[in-house]
Design a protein around this motif. Sequence first.
Motif, PDB file in Angstrom:
ATOM      1  N   GLN A  84      -4.340  17.231 -11.409  1.00  0.00           N
ATOM      2  CA  GLN A  84      -3.933  16.264 -10.400  1.00  0.00           C
ATOM      3  C   GLN A  84      -3.441  14.959 -11.016  1.00  0.00           C
ATOM      4  OE1 GLN A  84      -7.535  15.857  -8.132  1.00  0.00           O
ATOM      5  NE2 GLN A  84      -7.114  17.637  -6.846  1.00  0.00           N
ATOM      6  N   GLN A  85      -2.319  14.496 -10.488  1.00  0.00           N
ATOM      7  CA  GLN A  85      -1.823  13.163 -10.826  1.00  0.00           C
ATOM      8  C   GLN A  85      -2.023  12.282  -9.599  1.00  0.00           C
ATOM      9  OE1 GLN A  85       2.192  12.959 -12.455  1.00  0.00           O
ATOM     10  NE2 GLN A  85       2.534  11.029 -11.364  1.00  0.00           N
ATOM     11  N   ILE A  86      -2.767  11.192  -9.737  1.00  0.00           N
ATOM     12  CA  ILE A  86      -3.203  10.386  -8.596  1.00  0.00           C
ATOM     13  C   ILE A  86      -2.455   9.060  -8.562  1.00  0.00           C
ATOM     14  CG2 ILE A  86      -5.210   9.518  -7.341  1.00  0.00           C
ATOM     15  CD1 ILE A  86      -5.342  12.495  -8.117  1.00  0.00           C
ATOM     16  N   GLU A  87      -2.099   8.631  -7.367  1.00  0.00           N
ATOM     17  CA  GLU A  87      -1.628   7.269  -7.160  1.00  0.00           C
ATOM     18  C   GLU A  87      -2.158   6.776  -5.818  1.00  0.00           C
ATOM     19  OE1 GLU A  87       2.625   6.861  -5.555  1.00  0.00           O
ATOM     20  OE2 GLU A  87       2.763   8.612  -6.884  1.00  0.00           O
ATOM     21  N   PHE A  88      -2.431   5.482  -5.747  1.00  0.00           N
ATOM     22  CA  PHE A  88      -2.907   4.884  -4.509  1.00  0.00           C
ATOM     23  C   PHE A  88      -1.781   4.062  -3.902  1.00  0.00           C
ATOM     24  CE2 PHE A  88      -6.767   5.337  -7.160  1.00  0.00           C
ATOM     25  CZ  PHE A  88      -7.422   6.276  -6.361  1.00  0.00           C
TER      26      PHE A  88
END
Length: 274
Positions: A84-88
């Motif tokens: 998973q590559q996460i961004e908020f």
Amino acid sequence: MDWSRTKSIFIFVFLILNIFLYSLYLNRYNEAKDIEVPGEKTIEARLKEDNITYGTLPNNIESASYMTGQVHKFTPAEFSNNNQQIEFKDDNNTKARVIFMRPIKLRNVSDDASFTDFVLANIIEGASYALWKVDHEERVAIFFQKTNNRMFYYSGSLKIKWNANNEVTMYEQTMLDNIEEMEQQESVIPPLQIIQTLYARGPLKPDSRITQMKLGYSTLVKLTRTQVLVPTWEVRVKLSDGTTEEYFVNAVEGKVIEIQEDKQEIEEEDWGVE
């Protein structure tokens, strides 16, 4: 837990609700005056003239209570999967976007259960979400959080996107925590009266069919971290051209709820991944 702060929040919430409920009787009376004129045809007759039809309506829901919940702040530690590559998407980390480095295959996109299976296996608190709608043309499935099988429309939301190979490439998630039901029960406006309101206000078009009416919740008051949710009727309508529209009506006050801005954010955003 900071009980003093929690107590202050609930006092403020109850104050807002008291102000809201104070005007409820007058608002509902005015609504009734606007849509019920002595001597006019019954709502059933007017619907029949415009060829607006509906099936069996819910008849066992007489009351419901308000709900409160706190907006969840995500942390990177919650997304520990190396795939998973996460961004908020906001400064408070309340909206997470997750891209799968290796897309995950769906069992069968023709079966709605395959989307639910994916959510249960791959999403934080996946069991708290229920499938609301699948758009096969856009390859998007939309879920909302639920309690007692009643959805929180556009409050705790989950949108998953899949590619032409029927693999989930990414999802976007918001979530509510500490969901609580207020003690006081409020009278719920009957479904036929909700239909009458929609007809009088104009959304219901001739030659359409109401295919579903469900009771859920929508945001009444949105504070920094706390949301107050009001019982809400979802009315799903199939138009003469075969398309479907959804309308939302405050089930306590009877006002049509305009949540188009949130709806567009979920349904029309450019995801940038195919």
